[in-house]
Design a protein around this motif. Sequence first.
Motif, PDB file in Angstrom:
ATOM      1  N   GLY A  61       0.824  -1.210   0.000  1.00  0.00           N
ATOM      2  CA  GLY A  61       0.000   0.000   0.000  1.00  0.00           C
ATOM      3  C   GLY A  61       0.855   1.254   0.000  1.00  0.00           C
ATOM      4  O   GLY A  61       0.566   2.224  -0.721  1.00  0.00           O
ATOM      5  N   GLU A  62       1.919   1.240   0.807  1.00  0.00           N
ATOM      6  CA  GLU A  62       2.843   2.384   0.840  1.00  0.00           C
ATOM      7  C   GLU A  62       3.524   2.561  -0.511  1.00  0.00           C
ATOM      8  O   GLU A  62       3.729   3.696  -0.978  1.00  0.00           O
ATOM      9  CB  GLU A  62       3.884   2.171   1.939  1.00  0.00           C
ATOM     10  N   GLN A  63       3.849   1.447  -1.157  1.00  0.00           N
ATOM     11  CA  GLN A  63       4.465   1.526  -2.484  1.00  0.00           C
ATOM     12  C   GLN A  63       3.489   2.129  -3.501  1.00  0.00           C
ATOM     13  O   GLN A  63       3.878   2.955  -4.329  1.00  0.00           O
ATOM     14  CB  GLN A  63       4.902   0.140  -2.944  1.00  0.00           C
ATOM     15  N   ASP A  64       2.225   1.704  -3.440  1.00  0.00           N
ATOM     16  CA  ASP A  64       1.224   2.243  -4.372  1.00  0.00           C
ATOM     17  C   ASP A  64       1.081   3.749  -4.192  1.00  0.00           C
ATOM     18  O   ASP A  64       1.020   4.505  -5.176  1.00  0.00           O
ATOM     19  CB  ASP A  64      -0.131   1.556  -4.143  1.00  0.00           C
ATOM     20  N   GLN A  65       1.022   4.203  -2.924  1.00  0.00           N
ATOM     21  CA  GLN A  65       0.912   5.631  -2.657  1.00  0.00           C
ATOM     22  C   GLN A  65       2.145   6.370  -3.164  1.00  0.00           C
ATOM     23  O   GLN A  65       2.045   7.453  -3.761  1.00  0.00           O
ATOM     24  CB  GLN A  65       0.739   5.854  -1.143  1.00  0.00           C
ATOM     25  N   LEU A  66       3.298   5.774  -2.946  1.00  0.00           N
ATOM     26  CA  LEU A  66       4.546   6.401  -3.384  1.00  0.00           C
ATOM     27  C   LEU A  66       4.625   6.448  -4.908  1.00  0.00           C
ATOM     28  O   LEU A  66       5.126   7.422  -5.484  1.00  0.00           O
ATOM     29  CB  LEU A  66       5.734   5.618  -2.818  1.00  0.00           C
ATOM     30  N   LEU A  67       4.114   5.423  -5.565  1.00  0.00           N
ATOM     31  CA  LEU A  67       4.103   5.418  -7.033  1.00  0.00           C
ATOM     32  C   LEU A  67       3.236   6.562  -7.569  1.00  0.00           C
ATOM     33  O   LEU A  67       3.591   7.206  -8.577  1.00  0.00           O
ATOM     34  CB  LEU A  67       3.593   4.076  -7.552  1.00  0.00           C
ATOM     35  N   LYS A  68       2.093   6.813  -6.909  1.00  0.00           N
ATOM     36  CA  LYS A  68       1.243   7.934  -7.323  1.00  0.00           C
ATOM     37  C   LYS A  68       1.993   9.255  -7.170  1.00  0.00           C
ATOM     38  O   LYS A  68       1.935  10.126  -8.047  1.00  0.00           O
ATOM     39  CB  LYS A  68      -0.040   7.955  -6.488  1.00  0.00           C
ATOM     40  N   LYS A 100      12.323   9.864  -3.017  1.00  0.00           N
ATOM     41  CA  LYS A 100      11.193   8.936  -3.094  1.00  0.00           C
ATOM     42  C   LYS A 100      11.611   7.627  -3.753  1.00  0.00           C
ATOM     43  O   LYS A 100      11.133   6.551  -3.378  1.00  0.00           O
ATOM     44  CB  LYS A 100      10.025   9.584  -3.836  1.00  0.00           C
ATOM     45  N   ASN A 101      12.505   7.701  -4.738  1.00  0.00           N
ATOM     46  CA  ASN A 101      13.031   6.467  -5.342  1.00  0.00           C
ATOM     47  C   ASN A 101      13.815   5.659  -4.319  1.00  0.00           C
ATOM     48  O   ASN A 101      13.765   4.419  -4.318  1.00  0.00           O
ATOM     49  CB  ASN A 101      13.919   6.796  -6.539  1.00  0.00           C
ATOM     50  N   LYS A 102      14.536   6.376  -3.446  1.00  0.00           N
ATOM     51  CA  LYS A 102      15.283   5.698  -2.391  1.00  0.00           C
ATOM     52  C   LYS A 102      14.322   5.010  -1.426  1.00  0.00           C
ATOM     53  O   LYS A 102      14.541   3.863  -1.014  1.00  0.00           O
ATOM     54  CB  LYS A 102      16.154   6.719  -1.643  1.00  0.00           C
ATOM     55  N   ILE A 103      13.229   5.722  -1.071  1.00  0.00           N
ATOM     56  CA  ILE A 103      12.220   5.126  -0.195  1.00  0.00           C
ATOM     57  C   ILE A 103      11.575   3.921  -0.869  1.00  0.00           C
ATOM     58  O   ILE A 103      11.355   2.880  -0.240  1.00  0.00           O
ATOM     59  CB  ILE A 103      11.144   6.172   0.176  1.00  0.00           C
ATOM     60  N   MET A 104      11.283   4.068  -2.184  1.00  0.00           N
ATOM     61  CA  MET A 104      10.697   2.963  -2.939  1.00  0.00           C
ATOM     62  C   MET A 104      11.631   1.748  -2.937  1.00  0.00           C
ATOM     63  O   MET A 104      11.197   0.603  -2.775  1.00  0.00           O
ATOM     64  CB  MET A 104      10.407   3.415  -4.369  1.00  0.00           C
ATOM     65  N   LYS A 105      12.934   2.023  -3.109  1.00  0.00           N
ATOM     66  CA  LYS A 105      13.915   0.938  -3.094  1.00  0.00           C
ATOM     67  C   LYS A 105      13.911   0.238  -1.734  1.00  0.00           C
ATOM     68  O   LYS A 105      13.966  -0.998  -1.651  1.00  0.00           O
ATOM     69  CB  LYS A 105      15.306   1.501  -3.395  1.00  0.00           C
ATOM     70  N   GLN A 106      13.839   1.042  -0.647  1.00  0.00           N
ATOM     71  CA  GLN A 106      13.797   0.473   0.697  1.00  0.00           C
ATOM     72  C   GLN A 106      12.527  -0.355   0.894  1.00  0.00           C
ATOM     73  O   GLN A 106      12.567  -1.445   1.481  1.00  0.00           O
ATOM     74  CB  GLN A 106      13.862   1.591   1.736  1.00  0.00           C
ATOM     75  N   ARG A 161      10.739  -1.828  -1.451  1.00  0.00           N
ATOM     76  CA  ARG A 161      10.842  -3.051  -2.237  1.00  0.00           C
ATOM     77  C   ARG A 161      11.776  -4.053  -1.561  1.00  0.00           C
ATOM     78  O   ARG A 161      11.518  -5.263  -1.572  1.00  0.00           O
ATOM     79  CB  ARG A 161      11.325  -2.722  -3.653  1.00  0.00           C
ATOM     80  N   SER A 162      12.869  -3.523  -0.987  1.00  0.00           N
ATOM     81  CA  SER A 162      13.785  -4.396  -0.261  1.00  0.00           C
ATOM     82  C   SER A 162      13.087  -5.007   0.951  1.00  0.00           C
ATOM     83  O   SER A 162      13.225  -6.202   1.233  1.00  0.00           O
ATOM     84  CB  SER A 162      15.021  -3.606   0.186  1.00  0.00           C
ATOM     85  N   GLU A 163      12.297  -4.168   1.652  1.00  0.00           N
ATOM     86  CA  GLU A 163      11.555  -4.667   2.813  1.00  0.00           C
ATOM     87  C   GLU A 163      10.544  -5.729   2.383  1.00  0.00           C
ATOM     88  O   GLU A 163      10.388  -6.763   3.042  1.00  0.00           O
ATOM     89  CB  GLU A 163      10.832  -3.505   3.493  1.00  0.00           C
ATOM     90  N   GLU A 164       9.877  -5.473   1.240  1.00  0.00           N
ATOM     91  CA  GLU A 164       8.908  -6.457   0.732  1.00  0.00           C
ATOM     92  C   GLU A 164       9.606  -7.768   0.387  1.00  0.00           C
ATOM     93  O   GLU A 164       9.097  -8.858   0.681  1.00  0.00           O
ATOM     94  CB  GLU A 164       8.186  -5.909  -0.490  1.00  0.00           C
ATOM     95  N   ASN A 165      10.786  -7.656  -0.255  1.00  0.00           N
ATOM     96  CA  ASN A 165      11.540  -8.873  -0.600  1.00  0.00           C
ATOM     97  C   ASN A 165      11.922  -9.653   0.655  1.00  0.00           C
ATOM     98  O   ASN A 165      11.839 -10.889   0.686  1.00  0.00           O
ATOM     99  CB  ASN A 165      12.788  -8.509  -1.409  1.00  0.00           C
ATOM    100  N   HIS A 166      12.360  -8.912   1.700  1.00  0.00           N
ATOM    101  CA  HIS A 166      12.717  -9.575   2.961  1.00  0.00           C
ATOM    102  C   HIS A 166      11.493 -10.258   3.569  1.00  0.00           C
ATOM    103  O   HIS A 166      11.594 -11.377   4.098  1.00  0.00           O
ATOM    104  CB  HIS A 166      13.296  -8.562   3.950  1.00  0.00           C
ATOM    105  N   LEU A 167      10.350  -9.563   3.491  1.00  0.00           N
ATOM    106  CA  LEU A 167       9.126 -10.154   4.038  1.00  0.00           C
ATOM    107  C   LEU A 167       8.731 -11.411   3.268  1.00  0.00           C
ATOM    108  O   LEU A 167       8.320 -12.408   3.861  1.00  0.00           O
ATOM    109  CB  LEU A 167       7.992  -9.118   3.986  1.00  0.00           C
ATOM    110  N   HIS A 168       8.885 -11.348   1.930  1.00  0.00           N
ATOM    111  CA  HIS A 168       8.581 -12.539   1.124  1.00  0.00           C
ATOM    112  C   HIS A 168       9.546 -13.679   1.474  1.00  0.00           C
ATOM    113  O   HIS A 168       9.139 -14.853   1.521  1.00  0.00           O
ATOM    114  CB  HIS A 168       8.657 -12.211  -0.364  1.00  0.00           C
TER     115      HIS A 168
END
Length: 454
Positions: free
Chosen positions: A55-62, A205-211, A213-220
């Motif tokens: 959800g945070e990624q979707d908001q950040l993408l907007k 924001k790209n840095k936050i997005m990268k973080q 995505r990294s957090e999502e990968n760790h969660l997966h």
Amino acid sequence: MKRKILTAALTISIGLSGFTYTSASAETLKEVQQKQAENHAEQAKKNKQVKKVQGEQDQLLKELDKLQASLKKTSDDIQTKKDEIAQTKADIEKLKNEIAELEKRIKARDALLKERVRNMYETGGPVKYIEVLLGSQGFGDFLDRMISLNIIAEQDKTILEEHKRDKEAVEQKKQQVESKLSSLNGQLDELNSLNGQLKDQKSKKNKIMKQLRSEENHLHDDIGQLEEKDALLADQEKAIKAEIARAKKEAAERARREAAAKAAADKAAKEEAAREAAQKAAAERAAKEKANQPAHKSAPAPAPAPAPKPEPQPEPSYTPPSSAGNFIFPSAGVVTSQLGSRWNKFHAGIDIAAGGIVPIHAAASGTVIRSYTSSSYGNVVFLSHYIDGQLYTTVYAHMRDRAVSTGQTVSQGQTLGHMGSTGHSTGQHLHFELHKGPWNAGKTNAVNPLPYIQ
């Protein structure tokens, strides 16, 4: 009498053995099911965190889309201003040519005016119009001179006015283009500053997005590990049930043998008692007959035939249950690392290292909980053992290959595979774990294997 005592002891032993298996199995399965429930709760928590991060990624993408649109507009505005500046510079170059022409005309007028001033200075001052007119030789000459004087005066006036206008035009055009150029440069600076700010925001924001995505990968990854543990716990529950069933079957077989031995002992005891009673009755009859015989001498009566000796009966067999001391070394090699803290982490077993093709054996009979390839253990086999009413779990990790499959029953010493260096391993060795109870991710049941296998 001794046989009866032994038979009673065996009966009590069988009853106690059955009670031990029942209570221990219930506790063990309860522990495994509790770990499964905790694992499911952790999976649900991780899945919830994944949804939040997504959800945070979707908001950040907007927000990034808005920034990108702003960057495009700013970039277009910058290009427009650059085009205007280029046009203004071109206008300045054109104006420079116009100014050069004006300056030429101004220079020529300056020369003419200087010449007039010089002439007036040489003639003693300004020309007196009245003297020119009075010096005429006739009326026609007077008119000509007057017209000439008017023309000269008008030319001087025109020259002066043009000179003034040209100078004012030059100054005005200079101010206009300089003002326009300064304004455009100021606007360009503002746009470049805005563009820089937008790029900085986009970078952050790209840095936050990268973080994220990294957090999502760790969660997966965590979810994948939890799913792997969940599958292992489910397989462990099946293996424990299989081990309990096997132990009960062995106990039942042992009870059957003991019951058969008891029945044989009871039968032998009854037969011996019958023989003893028959011998006693025969002896009593012989004594009574001897007492009733007359006192005269007669030939001695033949001695009664001795009763046949009872055939020896086999003693009832009793096979004691195996103990924890019956674990064997799972492979040849040298113990290079023991249970304890290592590299700021808990090393839950021992490492046995050897070169060449080294077979790995089951440390005790049991059921294969799981045989698979793990990201950390590499090729690994988990075994469940039920010994003396106690559940044990052994782990054989980093193997080159695996020779058994999930759910299979194995015997002590059976080959499980060969020593290797798969998974998180720095050299060929066997990582061997012994857990007193079921395996769990926290390795809380891990014990030092050496006292059990030495």
